[in-house]
Write an enzyme that holds these catalytic residues in place. Structure first.
Site, PDB file in Angstrom:
ATOM      1  N   HIS A  22       0.844  -1.198   0.000  1.00 40.25           N
ATOM      2  CA  HIS A  22       0.000   0.000   0.000  1.00 40.25           C
ATOM      3  C   HIS A  22       0.881   1.250   0.000  1.00 40.25           C
ATOM      4  CE1 HIS A  22      -2.918   3.038   1.290  1.00 40.25           C
ATOM      5  NE2 HIS A  22      -2.172   3.284   2.357  1.00 40.25           N
ATOM      6  N   ASP A  46       7.472  22.968 -24.923  1.00 40.69           N
ATOM      7  CA  ASP A  46       7.418  21.597 -24.424  1.00 40.69           C
ATOM      8  C   ASP A  46       8.456  21.472 -23.318  1.00 40.69           C
ATOM      9  OD1 ASP A  46       7.451  18.579 -24.349  1.00 40.69           O
ATOM     10  OD2 ASP A  46       6.100  18.922 -26.029  1.00 40.69           O
ATOM     11  N   TRP A  73       7.504  -0.840   3.866  1.00 39.84           N
ATOM     12  CA  TRP A  73       8.040  -0.174   2.667  1.00 39.84           C
ATOM     13  C   TRP A  73       9.440   0.343   2.935  1.00 39.84           C
ATOM     14  CZ3 TRP A  73       9.357   4.952   1.227  1.00 39.84           C
ATOM     15  CH2 TRP A  73       9.231   5.918   2.238  1.00 39.84           C
ATOM     16  N   SER A  83      13.406   6.457 -13.531  1.00 41.44           N
ATOM     17  CA  SER A  83      12.318   7.278 -14.061  1.00 41.44           C
ATOM     18  C   SER A  83      12.276   8.633 -13.358  1.00 41.44           C
ATOM     19  CB  SER A  83      10.994   6.530 -13.878  1.00 41.44           C
ATOM     20  OG  SER A  83       9.916   7.415 -13.896  1.00 41.44           O
ATOM     21  N   HIS A 118      13.804  11.271   4.094  1.00 41.93           N
ATOM     22  CA  HIS A 118      13.252  12.526   4.571  1.00 41.93           C
ATOM     23  C   HIS A 118      13.101  13.566   3.463  1.00 41.93           C
ATOM     24  CE1 HIS A 118      11.086  14.541   7.513  1.00 41.93           C
ATOM     25  NE2 HIS A 118      11.606  15.652   7.028  1.00 41.93           N
ATOM     26  N   GLU A 171      12.494  12.816   0.578  1.00 42.96           N
ATOM     27  CA  GLU A 171      11.350  12.247  -0.145  1.00 42.96           C
ATOM     28  C   GLU A 171      10.026  12.790   0.402  1.00 42.96           C
ATOM     29  OE1 GLU A 171      10.893  10.426  -2.730  1.00 42.96           O
ATOM     30  OE2 GLU A 171       8.843   9.681  -2.462  1.00 42.96           O
ATOM     31  N   TYR A 199       9.505  15.687   1.524  1.00 48.11           N
ATOM     32  CA  TYR A 199       9.302  17.021   0.966  1.00 48.11           C
ATOM     33  C   TYR A 199       9.087  16.973  -0.535  1.00 48.11           C
ATOM     34  CZ  TYR A 199      10.115  18.423   5.597  1.00 48.11           C
ATOM     35  OH  TYR A 199       9.960  18.543   6.935  1.00 48.11           O
ATOM     36  N   SER A 254      -0.460  27.416  -3.536  1.00 45.84           N
ATOM     37  CA  SER A 254      -0.062  28.817  -3.718  1.00 45.84           C
ATOM     38  C   SER A 254      -0.570  29.401  -5.026  1.00 45.84           C
ATOM     39  CB  SER A 254       1.468  28.948  -3.668  1.00 45.84           C
ATOM     40  OG  SER A 254       1.955  28.416  -2.477  1.00 45.84           O
ATOM     41  N   HIS A 263      15.599  11.734  12.717  1.00 47.68           N
ATOM     42  CA  HIS A 263      14.423  11.776  13.605  1.00 47.68           C
ATOM     43  C   HIS A 263      13.498  10.600  13.355  1.00 47.68           C
ATOM     44  CE1 HIS A 263      12.341  14.630  10.505  1.00 47.68           C
ATOM     45  NE2 HIS A 263      11.999  13.399  10.261  1.00 47.68           N
ATOM     46  N   HIS A 264      13.760   9.846  12.282  1.00 46.89           N
ATOM     47  CA  HIS A 264      13.002   8.607  12.067  1.00 46.89           C
ATOM     48  C   HIS A 264      13.602   7.455  12.871  1.00 46.89           C
ATOM     49  CE1 HIS A 264      10.668  10.205   8.612  1.00 46.89           C
ATOM     50  NE2 HIS A 264      11.746  10.937   8.424  1.00 46.89           N
ATOM     51  N   THR A 273       7.895  26.427   7.362  1.00 42.85           N
ATOM     52  CA  THR A 273       6.546  25.921   7.110  1.00 42.85           C
ATOM     53  C   THR A 273       5.518  26.876   7.686  1.00 42.85           C
ATOM     54  OG1 THR A 273       7.512  23.731   7.352  1.00 42.85           O
ATOM     55  CG2 THR A 273       5.133  23.853   7.198  1.00 42.85           C
TER      56      THR A 273
END
Lengths: 288, 539
Positions: free
Chosen positions: B79, B108, B144, B171, B255, B257, B259, B270, B304-305, B330
């Site tokens: 998932h 393009d 994951w 990719s 981490h 990732e 963001y 925005s 922090h993880h 933030t």
């Protein structure tokens, strides 16, 4: 189709989808192959590689053709340059992961296994006989006793070879810009030879390590970092040498002129990148 | 003025949409490739969502009802992978493909063929990943995050997961290189960096993050592969390695990732909020700097993880404070969104509803993030449903709501028709209520001690789990309304969209016709600062 002041958009191409299929077949095959559940993995892997090589020939063929016919304007050229620069940056980060693993093992995990630090019990409970040293294959003596490759023999020779190749490719580049064709071809050929000799000595070093030093991929964290770092570097030198050969052939066919030779420059950037990675390897893997 | 930008396309391009295969498989058109990305992301959203439905059904009551525990672990693992790499990221790339060239006046993407390859690798990557369900030993079930040793003690699936990561990483890197080259090299003359829409800015920074961290993940999973199959000892303490090393490598990717999955949503919000406030974005430059600061900080907070892995005290303190620092940029963003709305002539069409919900609900996710950043508190929250609540608030009501806002916002420009506002609003209200019913109780479950990634639980947690599951089913079903609305808009809707679509819309993308023609800006448009959202920013 290209007009002054207008943007350039390339026409449709079959090669991206062929490349995607090739990568898919290669990786799907590799996953089956290493698991060994079916016999199809190996043939799939090599079929996929063949498709990728086919795609490379086809895609580069059409791009080189378009370039020679003058389809690309200076904006396209800048896009290509940016693409190559950022690709090299991504490669730098790929190597950073393995260098990070090396530094982590040397500065943290191995000292901790040797009892350094506060409140860590692995040493105390599991391996209290183990003293932290580098190189090491860990408290479990994984892969058995081994010795390391002496830095001042083959690795030093290889360093000199790669550094000289950086000089020769720069001379070739200057020759190309000055329009000295003979010098260009000679020094580009020299660069190829230097790259190929590096690979020869690197292969020799690996055989030496496996046969006489008992230094293998299984030799604990030292063997892991040594072979993965030098191995991925060797893979990049191999690709780089192939690229140099192709550029040499393209020089011989007269694809480049004084102003317009991005293909040459891209390969030169790549070659310098491979060179810098080697210098880091020589310093952090072999000497220190 | 409105159509001047597209006049050149008849003579400059001889390639109109052609046969099905040529158009969709060999495309060099950013709009077609963007559409492919969005359709793929939608498909993956429902595949990942179906897995979530099974998970919530199993958790509806205590005890084992529907699935085997190991299959449950496969589902939680897959998932996450499907939603992150298959739904959120491709949806953002799809939006980038469609909108960035339109926003900066480019014909393009900078490298259109590579763009096609970036997309077509994805369906193949997911074929590899999803095929692992049918392997002996099943799909990867170690989470994951692929932490060793657990992840390499399972079945054959891990090799498929690793090669999936390689393919989707290739990719992503190619897509990111393309986006950077497009933004830096393809802007129309006069479109200065500090006149670009914020969505373009956030994608420029996101693309940099992608190129910097996807290769690190590729390196990390390669070490996992060689540890399992080729006898290396990166993560084996007996060989001098350390399983925690993988966590460092993984979260150095992981981490940023996070963001990568939220910055483009910031960009969409925005764009949407100023449009429906009929006011310029408050603090444009502050938004740019805040985005860059968040991106920089994302590289120095990864541990922090890992607070409970036994890091040295100094490291715990450093990563705690660095993490809390992120609240500052933030906060600047949230302040600016609110201040943009302040005193504006607000209307609440569906995109604006999603944007306002984003601001409120993403902020809730941000606050629970600050709670988790506190080392002593995190020792309690680690691996509980509180963490699950936190990251679903930032990823579902954050990233996914941002994407939905963007889809409703730009769908009229893509299709040339207005979507059904009534059904858009029904979709919004059902979603925003059910998503809170779904995820808010998870905070309480986590604080009470319910561990994550477990198919069964103590009866004490029964009520909140049942409430959460009901919310989950309603939320899942509500998303079908969006699909219906999109299909209706594209194929059946009668109401034509105007070129500007929204009264307060500013920017180059609203100067081209709706639907946007196959080729736009074949010659660089003349930039009129008054047409831009940020044409008056001084610098």
């Amino acid at each position: 189709m290209t007009q002054q002041g207008a943007y350039y958009v390339p026409h449709k191409s079959i090669w991206p989808i062929i490349g995607s299929v090739g990568l898919f077949v290669t990786m799907f095959g590799a996953a089956h192959w290493i698991n060994g559940q079916t016999d199809l993995g190996r043939p799939m892997f090599f079929t996929g590689l063949a498709v990728i090589v086919f795609m490379m020939f086809g895609w580069f063929h059409s791009v080189i053709g378009e370039s020679i016919r003058g389809s690309y304007n200076s904006q396209v050229d800048v896009s290509f340059r940016m693409g190559m620069m950022w690709f090299i940056f991504s490669e730098v980060m790929f190597f950073a992961a393995f260098f990070g693993a090396l530094f982590y093992a040397r500065n943290f995990s191995v000292p901790w296994l040797g009892g350094e630090g506060h409140g860590l019990f692995t040493h105390h409970y599991l391996w209290d006989h183990y003293t932290a040293t580098w190189p090491t294959n860990g408290p479990g003596n994984i892969g058995g006793k081994f010795s390391v490759v002496a830095p001042w023999g083959l690795p030093l020779l290889n360093t000199l070879l790669l550094l000289s190749s950086s000089v020769t490719i720069t001379i070739a580049h200057h020759a190309l810009r000055a329009g000295r064709r003979r010098q260009l071809l000679v020094f580009q050929a020299l660069t190829v030879l230097l790259g190929a000799s590096f690979l020869y000595f690197q292969a020799h070093e690996y055989m030496e390590a496996y046969e006489h030093l008992n230094l293998t991929l299984h030799s604990g964290v030292y063997g892991s970092t040594f072979f993965m770092l030098t191995g991925f570097h060797g893979l990049h030198v191999t690709l780089g040498t192939i690229m140099l050969i192709i550029i040499w052939l393209r020089c011989a066919k007269g694809h480049f002129n004084r102003e317009n030779h991005f293909g040459f420059e891209a390969v030169a950037w790549y070659w310098h990148f491979v060179d810098v990675v080697w210098l880091c390897l020589f310093l952090f893997v072999y000497i220190m | 003025m409105a159509h001047a930008s597209t006049q050149g396309h008849h003579d400059a391009h001889h390639e109109a949409p052609s046969g099905f295969f040529r158009r969709w498989f060999m495309s060099t058109n950013h709009k077609d490739i963007g559409t492919l990305y969005l359709i793929f992301a939608g498909l993956m959203f429902f595949i990942g969502g179906a897995m979530a439905m099974v998970i919530r059904a199993e958790l509806f009551e205590p005890g084992m009802q529907l699935v085997q525990p190991y299959f449950f672990n496969e589902l939680t693992t897959m998932h996450a992978l499907v939603m992150i790499f298959g739904a959120i990221m491709p949806a953002f790339v799809g939006l980038a493909n469609w909108m960035i060239p339109l926003m900066i006046g480019a014909p393009d993407m900078a490298l259109p063929r590579m763009n096609n390859m970036s997309f077509w690798l994805l369906p193949f990557a997911f074929t590899i990943l999803l095929s692992s369900f049918f392997l002996p030993g099943g799909a990867p079930a170690g989470g994951w995050t692929m932490y060793p040793p657990l992840s390499i003690q399972g079945g054959d699936g891990i090799a498929f997961l690793i090669f999936f990561v390689h393919l989707s990483g290739i990719s992503s890197i190619m897509g990111a290189i393309n986006i950077i080259a497009t933004i830096l090299n393809m802007r129309a003359p006069g479109m200065d960096l500090l006149k670009m829409p914020i969505f373009v800015w956030t994608w420029l920074i996101t693309a940099f993050l992608l190129i910097a961290v996807m290769p690190v993940l590729a390196g990390g999973v390669t070490m996992l592969l060689t540890d399992k199959y080729f006898g290396t000892s990166f993560f084996n303490a007996a060989g001098g390695g350390d399983p925690v090393l993988f966590q460092h490598v993984f979260w150095f990717f992981g981490h940023p990732e996070v963001y990568i999955m939220i910055l483009p949503a910031f960009g969409i919000i925005s764009e949407v909020i100023p449009t429906f406030s009929r006011k310029p974005l408050f603090g444009y430059k502050a938004m740019v700097y805040a985005t860059a600061s968040i991106a920089f900080l994302s590289f120095i907070v990864w541990a922090h993880h890992m607070f409970t892995t036994g890091l040295p005290l100094g490291a715990e303190l450093f990563f705690m404070y660095a993490t809390m620092l992120i609240a500052v940029p933030t906060g600047v963003k949230v302040f600016n969104w609110v201040t943009t709305m302040w005193g504006g002539s607000l209307t609440f069409e569906t995109p604006m509803l999603f944007a306002v919900a984003f601001v409120i609900l993403f902020t809730i996710g941000g606050f629970s993030g600050i709670m988790l950043a506190l080392v002593p508190a995190d020792f309690q929250y680690q691996d509980t449903y509180f963490v699950v609540a936190h990251f679903h608030y930032v990823l579902v009501t954050g990233a996914a709501f941002g994407i939905m806002a963007g889809v409703y916002f730009w769908l009229p420009k893509w299709s040339g028709h207005m979507y059904s506002e009534r059904w858009g609003k029904i979709h919004f209200w059902l979603s925003v209520i059910s998503v809170n019913v779904l995820f808010f109780p998870m905070h309480f479950l986590g604080l009470a001690g319910m561990p994550r990634r477990i198919p069964d639980y103590n009866v004490a947690f029964a009520d909140f789990n049942m409430i959460s599951s009901i919310g989950g089913f309603v939320f899942g079903a509500s998303q079908l309304i969006m699909v219906g609305n999109i299909i209706y808009t594209v194929f059946f809707a009668k109401r034509k969209a105007s070129d500007r679509v929204w009264e307060g819309a500013k920017g180059l993308e609203w100067t081209v016709p709706s639907p946007a023609p196959h080729h736009t800006f074949s010659v660089p448009p003349v930039i009129d600062d008054s047409l831009l959202a940020h044409g008056d920013v001084s610098h």
